[in-house]
Structures are given as structure tokens and as C-alpha cells.
Design a protein around this motif. Structure first.
Motif, PDB file in Angstrom:
ATOM      1  N   ARG A   1       0.852  -1.193   0.000  1.00 10.89           N
ATOM      2  CA  ARG A   1       0.000   0.000   0.000  1.00 10.89           C
ATOM      3  C   ARG A   1       0.885   1.238   0.000  1.00 10.89           C
ATOM      4  N   THR A   2       0.354   2.288  -0.588  1.00 17.15           N
ATOM      5  CA  THR A   2       1.098   3.534  -0.549  1.00 17.15           C
ATOM      6  C   THR A   2       0.880   4.190   0.799  1.00 17.15           C
ATOM      7  N   SER A   3       1.798   5.041   1.181  1.00 16.32           N
ATOM      8  CA  SER A   3       1.693   5.681   2.482  1.00 16.32           C
ATOM      9  C   SER A   3       0.706   6.841   2.462  1.00 16.32           C
ATOM     10  N   SER A   4       0.320   7.310   1.272  1.00 18.03           N
ATOM     11  CA  SER A   4      -0.618   8.425   1.214  1.00 18.03           C
ATOM     12  C   SER A   4      -2.030   7.927   1.515  1.00 18.03           C
ATOM     13  N   SER A   5      -2.761   8.759   2.196  1.00 18.72           N
ATOM     14  CA  SER A   5      -4.149   8.438   2.474  1.00 18.72           C
ATOM     15  C   SER A   5      -4.960   9.703   2.265  1.00 18.72           C
ATOM     16  N   LEU A   6      -6.251   9.527   2.247  1.00 19.32           N
ATOM     17  CA  LEU A   6      -7.140  10.655   2.025  1.00 19.32           C
ATOM     18  C   LEU A   6      -7.183  11.543   3.254  1.00 19.32           C
ATOM     19  N   THR A   7      -7.195  12.826   3.031  1.00 15.47           N
ATOM     20  CA  THR A   7      -7.346  13.776   4.121  1.00 15.47           C
ATOM     21  C   THR A   7      -8.809  14.142   4.250  1.00 15.47           C
ATOM     22  N   GLU A   8      -9.133  14.846   5.316  1.00 17.59           N
ATOM     23  CA  GLU A   8     -10.511  15.301   5.510  1.00 17.59           C
ATOM     24  C   GLU A   8     -10.939  16.189   4.347  1.00 17.59           C
ATOM     25  N   GLU A   9     -10.034  17.016   3.868  1.00 21.09           N
ATOM     26  CA  GLU A   9     -10.330  17.879   2.717  1.00 21.09           C
ATOM     27  C   GLU A   9     -10.638  17.059   1.474  1.00 21.09           C
ATOM     28  N   ASP A  10      -9.890  15.980   1.266  1.00 19.91           N
ATOM     29  CA  ASP A  10     -10.118  15.110   0.117  1.00 19.91           C
ATOM     30  C   ASP A  10     -11.513  14.490   0.170  1.00 19.91           C
ATOM     31  N   VAL A  11     -11.913  14.050   1.361  1.00 18.58           N
ATOM     32  CA  VAL A  11     -13.221  13.424   1.512  1.00 18.58           C
ATOM     33  C   VAL A  11     -14.323  14.457   1.291  1.00 18.58           C
ATOM     34  N   ARG A  12     -14.134  15.669   1.803  1.00 16.27           N
ATOM     35  CA  ARG A  12     -15.113  16.732   1.566  1.00 16.27           C
ATOM     36  C   ARG A  12     -15.226  17.044   0.072  1.00 16.27           C
ATOM     37  N   ALA A  13     -14.091  17.126  -0.603  1.00 15.10           N
ATOM     38  CA  ALA A  13     -14.105  17.392  -2.040  1.00 15.10           C
ATOM     39  C   ALA A  13     -14.766  16.236  -2.801  1.00 15.10           C
ATOM     40  N   ALA A  14     -14.516  15.017  -2.359  1.00 15.96           N
ATOM     41  CA  ALA A  14     -15.133  13.849  -2.995  1.00 15.96           C
ATOM     42  C   ALA A  14     -16.644  13.881  -2.802  1.00 15.96           C
ATOM     43  N   TYR A  15     -17.082  14.289  -1.626  1.00 15.52           N
ATOM     44  CA  TYR A  15     -18.521  14.392  -1.379  1.00 15.52           C
ATOM     45  C   TYR A  15     -19.141  15.439  -2.299  1.00 15.52           C
ATOM     46  N   ALA A  16     -18.474  16.585  -2.422  1.00 14.30           N
ATOM     47  CA  ALA A  16     -18.977  17.646  -3.296  1.00 14.30           C
ATOM     48  C   ALA A  16     -19.022  17.177  -4.753  1.00 14.30           C
ATOM     49  N   ALA A  17     -18.024  16.422  -5.166  1.00 11.78           N
ATOM     50  CA  ALA A  17     -17.941  15.988  -6.554  1.00 11.78           C
ATOM     51  C   ALA A  17     -18.844  14.797  -6.875  1.00 11.78           C
ATOM     52  N   HIS A  18     -18.997  13.872  -5.931  1.00  7.19           N
ATOM     53  CA  HIS A  18     -19.675  12.609  -6.243  1.00  7.19           C
ATOM     54  C   HIS A  18     -20.895  12.312  -5.377  1.00  7.19           C
ATOM     55  N   GLY A  19     -21.196  13.134  -4.392  1.00  9.48           N
ATOM     56  CA  GLY A  19     -22.308  12.859  -3.483  1.00  9.48           C
ATOM     57  C   GLY A  19     -23.642  12.725  -4.191  1.00  9.48           C
ATOM     58  N   ALA A  20     -23.927  13.626  -5.125  1.00 10.36           N
ATOM     59  CA  ALA A  20     -25.212  13.583  -5.825  1.00 10.36           C
ATOM     60  C   ALA A  20     -25.335  12.322  -6.683  1.00 10.36           C
ATOM     61  N   GLU A  21     -24.252  11.949  -7.366  1.00  8.38           N
ATOM     62  CA  GLU A  21     -24.274  10.730  -8.182  1.00  8.38           C
ATOM     63  C   GLU A  21     -24.473   9.493  -7.314  1.00  8.38           C
ATOM     64  N   LEU A  22     -23.803   9.466  -6.183  1.00  9.18           N
ATOM     65  CA  LEU A  22     -23.947   8.333  -5.266  1.00  9.18           C
ATOM     66  C   LEU A  22     -25.368   8.262  -4.716  1.00  9.18           C
ATOM     67  N   TYR A  23     -25.959   9.427  -4.449  1.00 11.78           N
ATOM     68  CA  TYR A  23     -27.344   9.447  -3.961  1.00 11.78           C
ATOM     69  C   TYR A  23     -28.289   8.873  -5.023  1.00 11.78           C
ATOM     70  N   ARG A  24     -28.138   9.308  -6.274  1.00 14.49           N
ATOM     71  CA  ARG A  24     -29.006   8.791  -7.340  1.00 14.49           C
ATOM     72  C   ARG A  24     -28.814   7.287  -7.517  1.00 14.49           C
ATOM     73  N   PHE A  25     -27.564   6.839  -7.427  1.00 16.70           N
ATOM     74  CA  PHE A  25     -27.285   5.405  -7.525  1.00 16.70           C
ATOM     75  C   PHE A  25     -27.991   4.642  -6.406  1.00 16.70           C
ATOM     76  N   ALA A  26     -27.862   5.142  -5.176  1.00 13.05           N
ATOM     77  CA  ALA A  26     -28.494   4.481  -4.029  1.00 13.05           C
ATOM     78  C   ALA A  26     -30.015   4.539  -4.133  1.00 13.05           C
ATOM     79  N   LEU A  27     -30.551   5.658  -4.605  1.00 12.29           N
ATOM     80  CA  LEU A  27     -32.004   5.808  -4.748  1.00 12.29           C
ATOM     81  C   LEU A  27     -32.552   4.805  -5.750  1.00 12.29           C
ATOM     82  N   ARG A  28     -31.841   4.625  -6.841  1.00 17.41           N
ATOM     83  CA  ARG A  28     -32.289   3.635  -7.840  1.00 17.41           C
ATOM     84  C   ARG A  28     -32.235   2.218  -7.274  1.00 17.41           C
ATOM     85  N   GLY A  29     -31.246   1.953  -6.467  1.00 14.25           N
ATOM     86  CA  GLY A  29     -31.093   0.609  -5.916  1.00 14.25           C
ATOM     87  C   GLY A  29     -32.030   0.303  -4.766  1.00 14.25           C
TER      88      GLY A  29
END
Length: 181
Positions: free
Chosen positions: A7-35
Motif C-alpha cells: 500500500r502507498t503511504s498516502s491516504s485521504l485527508t478530511e479535505e479530500d473526503v469533503r471534495a469527494a462528497y462535493a464531486a460525487h455525493g449527488a451521483e452516489l445518492y441517485r445510484f443508491a435511490l435507484r437501488g
């Protein structure tokens, strides 16, 4: 013998997770809603997805999978888990208003199949050319072993061996990407 990459030593920071939520949260919600067919459960699924991503942030390796692919793999597992909980505890359904949820079984509109296709394609890209070609021609194209072996100019036993070891390598690649069986 299967060898796992370190494994690489780099990991996600809190900022990375916040940015990921902003970028992909809506898509993940639609995916979960369909399922799941339930807006509240879909919100819970997105929240659980990011919670699991945060808890497993040390295991994320951008060399193995894109962040979006990794998050959708987690979301798929969360949706499956929530669907199983609903099946195991039918009394929970009686607590919700079902007038708007009639016939709201998990959608079969192909989103799960599309996500699965993306994940398999990503994992196939991590295999050697010979194994990838053997799996693509026999399993994905559904061609007979004898025909594929003749086309490649190799014995059928060699092709079967490539398929066997290719499937093992594919399983390892998908496990590294966080895809559960």
C-alpha cells in the motif's frame, strides 16, 4: 503464488473526503435511490459510504482505482447491505409510509450492471495482455476454447491455463479495488 502490492503511504485527508462528497455525493445518492427505492435510505447509504471511505482512507490507493470507482464500489456494498437489512427485518417497512413506495423494489435499469462493468473493466486493465485476451474472448465474448486457441495459435490447454490464472488475478485485482464478492 499471489503477490500483493504494498500500500502507498498516502491516504485521504478530511479535505479530500469533503471534495469527494462535493464531486460525487449527488451521483452516489441517485445510484443508491435507484437501488433502494427510498430517499431516506438513499441518504443513509451515501452517509454510510463516506463514513466507510473515511474509515478505510489508509487503504485507498489511487494507483489501484480512481476515487470515483472506489466510492461507487463502497456504495454498491452499502446498498446491498441495506437491501439485505430490509429483507431480514420486514417489520421495518411497516414503519415507513408505503403509499409512495408501492412496487419500489430495487431498480433493474442497469445502473448496477453498468457499475459492475466499469469495475471489471478497470480490473481487466490490471492483467497481463495474454490473460486479459483469454478472459475477454472466452468469458466475455462467450467463444469456445477450441476456436479461440486456434485463432491465437496456442494449444487449448494453454488457453485454459491462461483463463484459470487470469480469473485468479482478476479476483485479486477486484479485491484490491475494494469490491466484495
Amino acid at each position: 503464488m499471489l503477490v500483493r502490492r504494498p500500500r502507498t503511504s498516502s491516504s485521504l485527508t478530511e479535505e479530500d473526503v469533503r471534495a469527494a462528497y462535493a464531486a460525487h455525493g449527488a451521483e452516489l445518492y441517485r445510484f443508491a435511490l435507484r437501488g433502494l427505492g427510498d430517499g431516506g435510505l438513499a441518504q443513509d447509504a451515501v452517509q454510510e459510504t463516506f463514513l466507510r471511505a473515511w474509515r478505510a482512507r489508509e487503504r485507498y490507493d489511487p494507483a489501484v482505482a480512481a476515487l470515483r470507482t472506489w466510492l461507487f464500489g463502497i456504495a454498491r456494498n452499502v446498498v446491498i447491505d441495506l437491501h439485505r437489512v430490509r429483507q431480514a427485518r420486514p417489520w421495518l417497512r411497516d414503519l415507513a409510509d408505503h403509499e409512495g413506495l408501492e412496487g419500489a423494489a430495487p431498480a433493474t435499469d442497469g445502473w448496477d450492471a453498468l457499475l459492475h462493468t466499469w469495475l471489471v473493466e478497470e480490473a481487466l486493465g490490471r492483467l497481463g495482455e495474454a490473460h486479459r485476451q483469454a478472459l475477454t474472448e472466452t468469458h466475455l465474448a462467450g467463444r469456445p476454447y477450441g476456436e479461440v486457441a486456434a485463432e491465437l495459435g496456442i494449444p487449448e490447454s494453454t488457453l485454459r491455463s491462461r483463463v484459470f490464472y487470469g480469473l485468479k488475478a482478476l479476483r485479486v485485482a477486484m479485491e484490491e479495488m475494494g469490491v466484495e464478492r
